[in-house]
Structures are given as structure tokens and as C-alpha cells.
Motif scaffolding. Sequence first.
Motif, PDB file in Angstrom:
ATOM      1  N   MET A   1       0.760  -1.186   0.006  1.00 36.75           N
ATOM      2  CA  MET A   1      -0.147   0.132  -0.085  1.00 36.75           C
ATOM      3  C   MET A   1       1.067   1.250   0.016  1.00 36.75           C
ATOM      4  O   MET A   1       1.750   1.296   0.487  1.00 36.75           O
ATOM      5  CB  MET A   1      -0.951   0.030   1.126  1.00 36.75           C
ATOM      6  CG  MET A   1      -2.141   0.707   0.951  1.00 36.75           C
ATOM      7  SD  MET A   1      -3.239   0.407   2.356  1.00 36.75           S
ATOM      8  CE  MET A   1      -3.567  -1.290   2.379  1.00 36.75           C
ATOM      9  N   SER A   2       0.540   2.278  -0.663  1.00 37.14           N
ATOM     10  CA  SER A   2       1.075   3.383  -0.636  1.00 37.14           C
ATOM     11  C   SER A   2       1.206   4.226   0.598  1.00 37.14           C
ATOM     12  O   SER A   2       0.634   4.058   1.404  1.00 37.14           O
ATOM     13  CB  SER A   2       0.573   4.662  -1.923  1.00 37.14           C
ATOM     14  OG  SER A   2      -0.573   4.841  -1.475  1.00 37.14           O
ATOM     15  N   ASN A   3       2.178   5.234   0.629  1.00 34.42           N
ATOM     16  CA  ASN A   3       2.449   5.871   2.113  1.00 34.42           C
ATOM     17  C   ASN A   3       1.048   6.855   1.964  1.00 34.42           C
ATOM     18  O   ASN A   3       1.103   7.824   1.273  1.00 34.42           O
ATOM     19  CB  ASN A   3       3.589   6.596   1.870  1.00 34.42           C
ATOM     20  CG  ASN A   3       3.706   7.581   3.123  1.00 34.42           C
ATOM     21  OD1 ASN A   3       2.889   7.832   3.997  1.00 34.42           O
ATOM     22  ND2 ASN A   3       5.047   8.201   3.211  1.00 34.42           N
ATOM     23  N   PRO A   4       0.263   6.830   3.096  1.00 33.83           N
ATOM     24  CA  PRO A   4      -0.942   7.725   2.800  1.00 33.83           C
ATOM     25  C   PRO A   4      -0.627   9.216   3.217  1.00 33.83           C
ATOM     26  O   PRO A   4      -1.491  10.022   2.677  1.00 33.83           O
ATOM     27  CB  PRO A   4      -1.759   7.159   4.166  1.00 33.83           C
ATOM     28  CG  PRO A   4      -1.296   5.965   4.509  1.00 33.83           C
ATOM     29  CD  PRO A   4       0.291   5.783   4.007  1.00 33.83           C
ATOM     30  N   THR A   5       0.534   9.437   3.650  1.00 30.19           N
ATOM     31  CA  THR A   5       0.995  10.928   3.816  1.00 30.19           C
ATOM     32  C   THR A   5       1.303  11.609   2.495  1.00 30.19           C
ATOM     33  O   THR A   5       1.613  12.827   2.503  1.00 30.19           O
ATOM     34  CB  THR A   5       1.721  11.308   5.170  1.00 30.19           C
ATOM     35  OG1 THR A   5       2.977  10.528   4.905  1.00 30.19           O
ATOM     36  CG2 THR A   5       1.302  10.643   6.295  1.00 30.19           C
ATOM     37  N   ALA A   6       1.608  10.792   1.582  1.00 32.32           N
ATOM     38  CA  ALA A   6       2.373  11.337   0.367  1.00 32.32           C
ATOM     39  C   ALA A   6       1.403  10.590  -0.732  1.00 32.32           C
ATOM     40  O   ALA A   6       1.819   9.922  -1.697  1.00 32.32           O
ATOM     41  CB  ALA A   6       3.740  10.768   0.021  1.00 32.32           C
ATOM     42  N   TYR A 142     -15.087   2.918  10.006  1.00 33.94           N
ATOM     43  CA  TYR A 142     -15.108   2.289  11.349  1.00 33.94           C
ATOM     44  C   TYR A 142     -13.696   2.904  12.027  1.00 33.94           C
ATOM     45  O   TYR A 142     -12.620   3.024  11.502  1.00 33.94           O
ATOM     46  CB  TYR A 142     -15.130   0.908  11.643  1.00 33.94           C
ATOM     47  CG  TYR A 142     -16.258   0.522  11.028  1.00 33.94           C
ATOM     48  CD1 TYR A 142     -17.721   1.068  11.344  1.00 33.94           C
ATOM     49  CD2 TYR A 142     -16.349  -0.648  10.168  1.00 33.94           C
ATOM     50  CE1 TYR A 142     -18.730   0.388  10.592  1.00 33.94           C
ATOM     51  CE2 TYR A 142     -17.327  -1.217   9.348  1.00 33.94           C
ATOM     52  CZ  TYR A 142     -18.875  -0.509   9.836  1.00 33.94           C
ATOM     53  OH  TYR A 142     -20.104  -1.033   9.143  1.00 33.94           O
ATOM     54  N   ALA A 143     -13.846   3.230  13.494  1.00 31.59           N
ATOM     55  CA  ALA A 143     -12.637   3.529  14.200  1.00 31.59           C
ATOM     56  C   ALA A 143     -11.630   2.622  14.347  1.00 31.59           C
ATOM     57  O   ALA A 143     -11.824   1.499  14.469  1.00 31.59           O
ATOM     58  CB  ALA A 143     -13.261   4.030  15.518  1.00 31.59           C
ATOM     59  N   GLU A 149      -4.320  -0.777  12.275  1.00 32.63           N
ATOM     60  CA  GLU A 149      -5.673  -0.242  11.518  1.00 32.63           C
ATOM     61  C   GLU A 149      -5.732   1.230  11.136  1.00 32.63           C
ATOM     62  O   GLU A 149      -6.463   1.670  10.090  1.00 32.63           O
ATOM     63  CB  GLU A 149      -6.839  -0.477  12.282  1.00 32.63           C
ATOM     64  CG  GLU A 149      -7.290  -2.067  12.220  1.00 32.63           C
ATOM     65  CD  GLU A 149      -8.408  -2.644  13.110  1.00 32.63           C
ATOM     66  OE1 GLU A 149      -8.776  -3.585  13.066  1.00 32.63           O
ATOM     67  OE2 GLU A 149      -9.368  -1.579  13.546  1.00 32.63           O
ATOM     68  N   ILE A 150      -4.788   1.929  11.620  1.00 34.61           N
ATOM     69  CA  ILE A 150      -4.680   3.375  11.633  1.00 34.61           C
ATOM     70  C   ILE A 150      -4.341   3.577  10.148  1.00 34.61           C
ATOM     71  O   ILE A 150      -4.593   4.349   9.574  1.00 34.61           O
ATOM     72  CB  ILE A 150      -3.774   4.216  12.551  1.00 34.61           C
ATOM     73  CG1 ILE A 150      -4.457   4.112  13.916  1.00 34.61           C
ATOM     74  CG2 ILE A 150      -3.330   5.414  11.954  1.00 34.61           C
ATOM     75  CD1 ILE A 150      -3.649   4.815  14.899  1.00 34.61           C
ATOM     76  N   GLU A 151      -3.315   2.664   9.787  1.00 30.93           N
ATOM     77  CA  GLU A 151      -2.801   2.758   8.307  1.00 30.93           C
ATOM     78  C   GLU A 151      -3.849   2.605   7.318  1.00 30.93           C
ATOM     79  O   GLU A 151      -3.926   3.289   6.242  1.00 30.93           O
ATOM     80  CB  GLU A 151      -1.791   1.645   7.860  1.00 30.93           C
ATOM     81  CG  GLU A 151      -0.457   1.814   8.657  1.00 30.93           C
ATOM     82  CD  GLU A 151       0.182   3.229   8.822  1.00 30.93           C
ATOM     83  OE1 GLU A 151       0.580   3.734   7.469  1.00 30.93           O
ATOM     84  OE2 GLU A 151       0.613   3.639   9.687  1.00 30.93           O
ATOM     85  N   VAL A 152      -4.940   1.600   7.251  1.00 30.57           N
ATOM     86  CA  VAL A 152      -5.809   1.599   6.515  1.00 30.57           C
ATOM     87  C   VAL A 152      -6.740   2.655   6.306  1.00 30.57           C
ATOM     88  O   VAL A 152      -7.265   3.149   5.448  1.00 30.57           O
ATOM     89  CB  VAL A 152      -6.534   0.078   6.979  1.00 30.57           C
ATOM     90  CG1 VAL A 152      -7.780   0.029   5.823  1.00 30.57           C
ATOM     91  CG2 VAL A 152      -5.851  -1.119   6.655  1.00 30.57           C
ATOM     92  N   VAL A 153      -7.090   3.062   7.633  1.00 29.80           N
ATOM     93  CA  VAL A 153      -7.977   4.281   7.666  1.00 29.80           C
ATOM     94  C   VAL A 153      -7.635   5.544   7.228  1.00 29.80           C
ATOM     95  O   VAL A 153      -7.975   6.456   6.371  1.00 29.80           O
ATOM     96  CB  VAL A 153      -8.197   4.535   9.216  1.00 29.80           C
ATOM     97  CG1 VAL A 153      -9.174   5.581   9.403  1.00 29.80           C
ATOM     98  CG2 VAL A 153      -9.331   3.413   9.952  1.00 29.80           C
TER      99      VAL A 153
END
Length: 167
Positions: A1-6, A142-143, A149-153
Motif C-alpha cells: 500500500m502507498s504511503n498515505p501521507t504522500a 470505522y474507528a 488499522e490506522i494505516e488502512v483508515v
Amino acid sequence: MSNPTAPDAGEPVSDIALPVRQGSRPRTTPTNPHSQLDQMPTPLLSQELAKRIAQLPGIRLGLSGRAPPGTIGFYLKEQDAHGPEEAFLLGLEFAHLHPSPDGSLHLPLPEPLRSKAIASGWAEKHPLAGHPTVSRDIVMVYAPREPAEIEVVVTLVSASWRYARGN
């Protein structure tokens, strides 16, 4: 999965792969306010999630214009908001994070990612999606129950951010 902050360096929103969320879905309310009722995150998880979302480029945080008091709204700057009307909750708000103890989020996701997020157990359709003044694309994410799980959210929020930007 790609880096969510970029997210600009990531794969197209339609190509995002999601793992299956383990366990049962949390219980939620059937209408507004649409809230998560169990499987609550710890306050530290919610704080970390808000911190990670706030790192997305060009957003500002404020009180949500479409949720109960205490909800953190995530807004684009007007010059960055090139997505369709359905990519926003209200005005320039593209997502919001419900306060503790809930910790869930509402945000619009484009197809086919919206269906993937629901099928893999990370989200559910908002009960008012598609009603007047409510985006047809809005879901509850979902929380996160644990740090992984933070990564997926964050990946899902990043996809919503890209959708609102018109990417």
C-alpha cells in the motif's frame, strides 16, 4: 500500500487494495446522528489518527459543519477543491472525525473504492447517503481498534482527500 501521507505518489484511487478487516463490524446507529456504538478506539489511537490526517498537504482542521459538537472537520483550501460536489460533506469539508468515545469518520469515497471499503469490512454506507444535501458517496469508516488499522483508515481518508482535490 502507498504511503498515505504522500498520496500524490500513490496508485490511482480505483487501484487501492484493502485488506479484509478482521472480526465483526461495530454496531452503529441507523440514522442521524450516525455513530459507532462499540469497538471504540483508545483516546491515543484517535489522537494518532487525527495527527496523521492533519499531515495531508493543504488541509485545515476546524469544527465540522455537518456533525455533532466536538467533531473535527477536515477542509480543503478553496484553490485545491477541484473534485465533484459529491466529494464533499458540506462546503469544503471532505471528512470528519467523531469525538471520543466514537472515533469513526464520515467521508465520501468514489467507486469502486467505496464498494471495496464496504465489502472488506472497513466502512458502511451512511443511512442518508443520496438524500437531498447529502453526498451519495458518503460512508462511515470505522474507528481503528489497533495501531495497524490506522494505516488502512488513513489510506481511505487520503483517497477521500484526493477525490475532493479532483485527483
